[in-house]
Design a protein around this motif. Structure first.
Motif, PDB file in Angstrom:
ATOM      1  N   PRO A 140       0.808  -1.219   0.000  1.00  4.48           N
ATOM      2  CA  PRO A 140       0.000   0.000   0.000  1.00  4.48           C
ATOM      3  C   PRO A 140       0.845   1.274   0.000  1.00  4.48           C
ATOM      4  CG  PRO A 140      -0.867  -1.580   1.585  1.00  4.48           C
ATOM      5  CD  PRO A 140       0.439  -2.116   1.095  1.00  4.48           C
ATOM      6  N   ALA A 141       1.969   1.269   0.699  1.00  8.07           N
ATOM      7  CA  ALA A 141       2.828   2.457   0.742  1.00  8.07           C
ATOM      8  C   ALA A 141       3.384   2.774  -0.651  1.00  8.07           C
ATOM      9  CB  ALA A 141       3.963   2.255   1.736  1.00  8.07           C
ATOM     10  N   ALA A 142       3.743   1.752  -1.414  1.00  8.57           N
ATOM     11  CA  ALA A 142       4.269   1.968  -2.762  1.00  8.57           C
ATOM     12  C   ALA A 142       3.214   2.614  -3.654  1.00  8.57           C
ATOM     13  CB  ALA A 142       4.746   0.649  -3.369  1.00  8.57           C
ATOM     14  N   ILE A 143       1.970   2.214  -3.489  1.00  8.65           N
ATOM     15  CA  ILE A 143       0.878   2.806  -4.274  1.00  8.65           C
ATOM     16  C   ILE A 143       0.758   4.295  -3.959  1.00  8.65           C
ATOM     17  CG2 ILE A 143      -1.630   2.790  -4.623  1.00  8.65           C
ATOM     18  CD1 ILE A 143      -1.489  -0.274  -4.025  1.00  8.65           C
ATOM     19  N   VAL A 144       0.848   4.630  -2.668  1.00  6.94           N
ATOM     20  CA  VAL A 144       0.765   6.031  -2.260  1.00  6.94           C
ATOM     21  C   VAL A 144       1.938   6.826  -2.820  1.00  6.94           C
ATOM     22  CG1 VAL A 144       0.829   7.594  -0.264  1.00  6.94           C
ATOM     23  CG2 VAL A 144      -0.588   5.533  -0.190  1.00  6.94           C
ATOM     24  N   PHE A 145       3.146   6.282  -2.726  1.00  2.00           N
ATOM     25  CA  PHE A 145       4.324   6.987  -3.234  1.00  2.00           C
ATOM     26  C   PHE A 145       4.242   7.194  -4.742  1.00  2.00           C
ATOM     27  CE2 PHE A 145       6.631   5.257   0.646  1.00  2.00           C
ATOM     28  CZ  PHE A 145       6.566   6.473   1.320  1.00  2.00           C
ATOM     29  N   LYS A 146       3.696   6.220  -5.470  1.00  2.00           N
ATOM     30  CA  LYS A 146       3.528   6.380  -6.918  1.00  2.00           C
ATOM     31  C   LYS A 146       2.545   7.501  -7.221  1.00  2.00           C
ATOM     32  CE  LYS A 146       4.577   1.642  -8.207  1.00  2.00           C
ATOM     33  NZ  LYS A 146       4.006   0.371  -8.685  1.00  2.00           N
ATOM     34  N   LYS A 147       1.448   7.566  -6.444  1.00  2.00           N
ATOM     35  CA  LYS A 147       0.460   8.623  -6.650  1.00  2.00           C
ATOM     36  C   LYS A 147       1.023   9.992  -6.298  1.00  2.00           C
ATOM     37  CE  LYS A 147      -3.685   5.873  -6.237  1.00  2.00           C
ATOM     38  NZ  LYS A 147      -4.488   6.079  -7.397  1.00  2.00           N
ATOM     39  N   LEU A 148       2.028  10.022  -5.411  1.00  3.04           N
ATOM     40  CA  LEU A 148       2.677  11.280  -5.061  1.00  3.04           C
ATOM     41  C   LEU A 148       3.706  11.710  -6.107  1.00  3.04           C
ATOM     42  CD1 LEU A 148       3.165  10.792  -1.203  1.00  3.04           C
ATOM     43  CD2 LEU A 148       1.590  12.348  -2.355  1.00  3.04           C
ATOM     44  N   GLY A 149       3.933  10.860  -7.108  1.00  2.00           N
ATOM     45  CA  GLY A 149       4.791  11.239  -8.219  1.00  2.00           C
ATOM     46  C   GLY A 149       6.171  10.620  -8.240  1.00  2.00           C
ATOM     47  N   LEU A 150       6.493   9.757  -7.287  1.00  3.70           N
ATOM     48  CA  LEU A 150       7.794   9.093  -7.322  1.00  3.70           C
ATOM     49  C   LEU A 150       7.815   8.068  -8.445  1.00  3.70           C
ATOM     50  CD1 LEU A 150       8.526   8.528  -3.532  1.00  3.70           C
ATOM     51  CD2 LEU A 150       9.509  10.240  -5.029  1.00  3.70           C
ATOM     52  N   LYS A 151       8.975   7.870  -9.027  1.00  5.53           N
ATOM     53  CA  LYS A 151       9.137   6.895 -10.106  1.00  5.53           C
ATOM     54  C   LYS A 151       9.798   5.627  -9.562  1.00  5.53           C
ATOM     55  CE  LYS A 151       9.770  10.433 -13.613  1.00  5.53           C
ATOM     56  NZ  LYS A 151       8.540  10.480 -14.276  1.00  5.53           N
ATOM     57  N   THR A 152       9.522   4.514 -10.232  1.00  8.08           N
ATOM     58  CA  THR A 152      10.169   3.259  -9.851  1.00  8.08           C
ATOM     59  C   THR A 152      11.584   3.224 -10.400  1.00  8.08           C
ATOM     60  OG1 THR A 152       9.417   2.094 -11.815  1.00  8.08           O
ATOM     61  CG2 THR A 152       7.950   2.032  -9.902  1.00  8.08           C
ATOM     62  N   GLU A 153      12.381   2.284  -9.910  1.00 10.22           N
ATOM     63  CA  GLU A 153      13.742   2.123 -10.417  1.00 10.22           C
ATOM     64  C   GLU A 153      13.716   1.809 -11.917  1.00 10.22           C
ATOM     65  OE1 GLU A 153      16.905   1.105  -8.444  1.00 10.22           O
ATOM     66  OE2 GLU A 153      16.121   2.018  -6.625  1.00 10.22           O
ATOM     67  N   ARG A 154      12.770   1.020 -12.339  1.00 11.17           N
ATOM     68  CA  ARG A 154      12.649   0.658 -13.759  1.00 11.17           C
ATOM     69  C   ARG A 154      12.354   1.898 -14.603  1.00 11.17           C
ATOM     70  NH1 ARG A 154       8.968  -4.245 -15.273  1.00 11.17           N
ATOM     71  NH2 ARG A 154      10.927  -5.330 -15.039  1.00 11.17           N
ATOM     72  N   GLU A 155      11.460   2.751 -14.134  1.00 13.17           N
ATOM     73  CA  GLU A 155      11.140   3.969 -14.872  1.00 13.17           C
ATOM     74  C   GLU A 155      12.357   4.904 -14.941  1.00 13.17           C
ATOM     75  OE1 GLU A 155       6.378   4.267 -13.823  1.00 13.17           O
ATOM     76  OE2 GLU A 155       7.831   5.289 -12.537  1.00 13.17           O
ATOM     77  N   CYS A 156      13.113   4.979 -13.857  1.00  9.81           N
ATOM     78  CA  CYS A 156      14.307   5.824 -13.848  1.00  9.81           C
ATOM     79  C   CYS A 156      15.373   5.266 -14.784  1.00  9.81           C
ATOM     80  CB  CYS A 156      14.871   5.937 -12.429  1.00  9.81           C
ATOM     81  SG  CYS A 156      13.839   6.950 -11.354  1.00  9.81           S
ATOM     82  N   GLY A 157      15.488   3.948 -14.862  1.00 11.18           N
ATOM     83  CA  GLY A 157      16.461   3.307 -15.747  1.00 11.18           C
ATOM     84  C   GLY A 157      16.107   3.499 -17.211  1.00 11.18           C
ATOM     85  N   ALA A 158      14.823   3.548 -17.532  1.00 13.99           N
ATOM     86  CA  ALA A 158      14.388   3.709 -18.911  1.00 13.99           C
ATOM     87  C   ALA A 158      14.679   5.123 -19.421  1.00 13.99           C
ATOM     88  CB  ALA A 158      12.889   3.427 -19.027  1.00 13.99           C
ATOM     89  N   GLN A 159      14.778   6.083 -18.518  1.00 14.58           N
ATOM     90  CA  GLN A 159      15.052   7.453 -18.917  1.00 14.58           C
ATOM     91  C   GLN A 159      16.519   7.685 -19.205  1.00 14.58           C
ATOM     92  OE1 GLN A 159      13.561   9.825 -15.718  1.00 14.58           O
ATOM     93  NE2 GLN A 159      11.437   9.655 -16.377  1.00 14.58           N
ATOM     94  N   ALA A 160      17.381   6.829 -18.651  1.00 12.72           N
ATOM     95  CA  ALA A 160      18.830   7.035 -18.799  1.00 12.72           C
ATOM     96  C   ALA A 160      19.350   6.678 -20.177  1.00 12.72           C
ATOM     97  CB  ALA A 160      19.573   6.193 -17.767  1.00 12.72           C
TER      98      ALA A 160
END
Length: 70
Positions: free
Chosen positions: A50-70
């Motif tokens: 549940p905490a991960a869902i909240v953090f995603k809604k707050l705009g944090l990105k996952t490690e996978r999303e950050c890796g795809a931007q690099a």
């Protein structure tokens, strides 16, 4: 900060808070620590946090999303 790191940080803060509450307020706060541990245990099998869902809604990105931007 990524979602994964935020979840670990949040879990660590909650564990420390529950230990402090158990020590200074009431031994029954031990059950709060048990709940946190049980949630971490079920997450390792189900991937549901549940905490991960909240953090995603707050705009944090996952490690996978950050890796795809690099």
């Amino acid at each position: 900060m990524t979602v994964e790191r935020a979840v670990f940080c949040f879990a660590g803060i909650m564990v420390l808070l529950s230990v402090a509450l158990t020590h200074f307020v009431s031994p029954l706060f031990f059950w709060f620590t048990v709940f946190i541990g049980a949630n971490m245990f079920q997450f390792s099998f189900t991937g549901f946090c549940p905490a991960a869902i909240v953090f995603k809604k707050l705009g944090l990105k996952t490690e996978r999303e950050c890796g795809a931007q690099a």
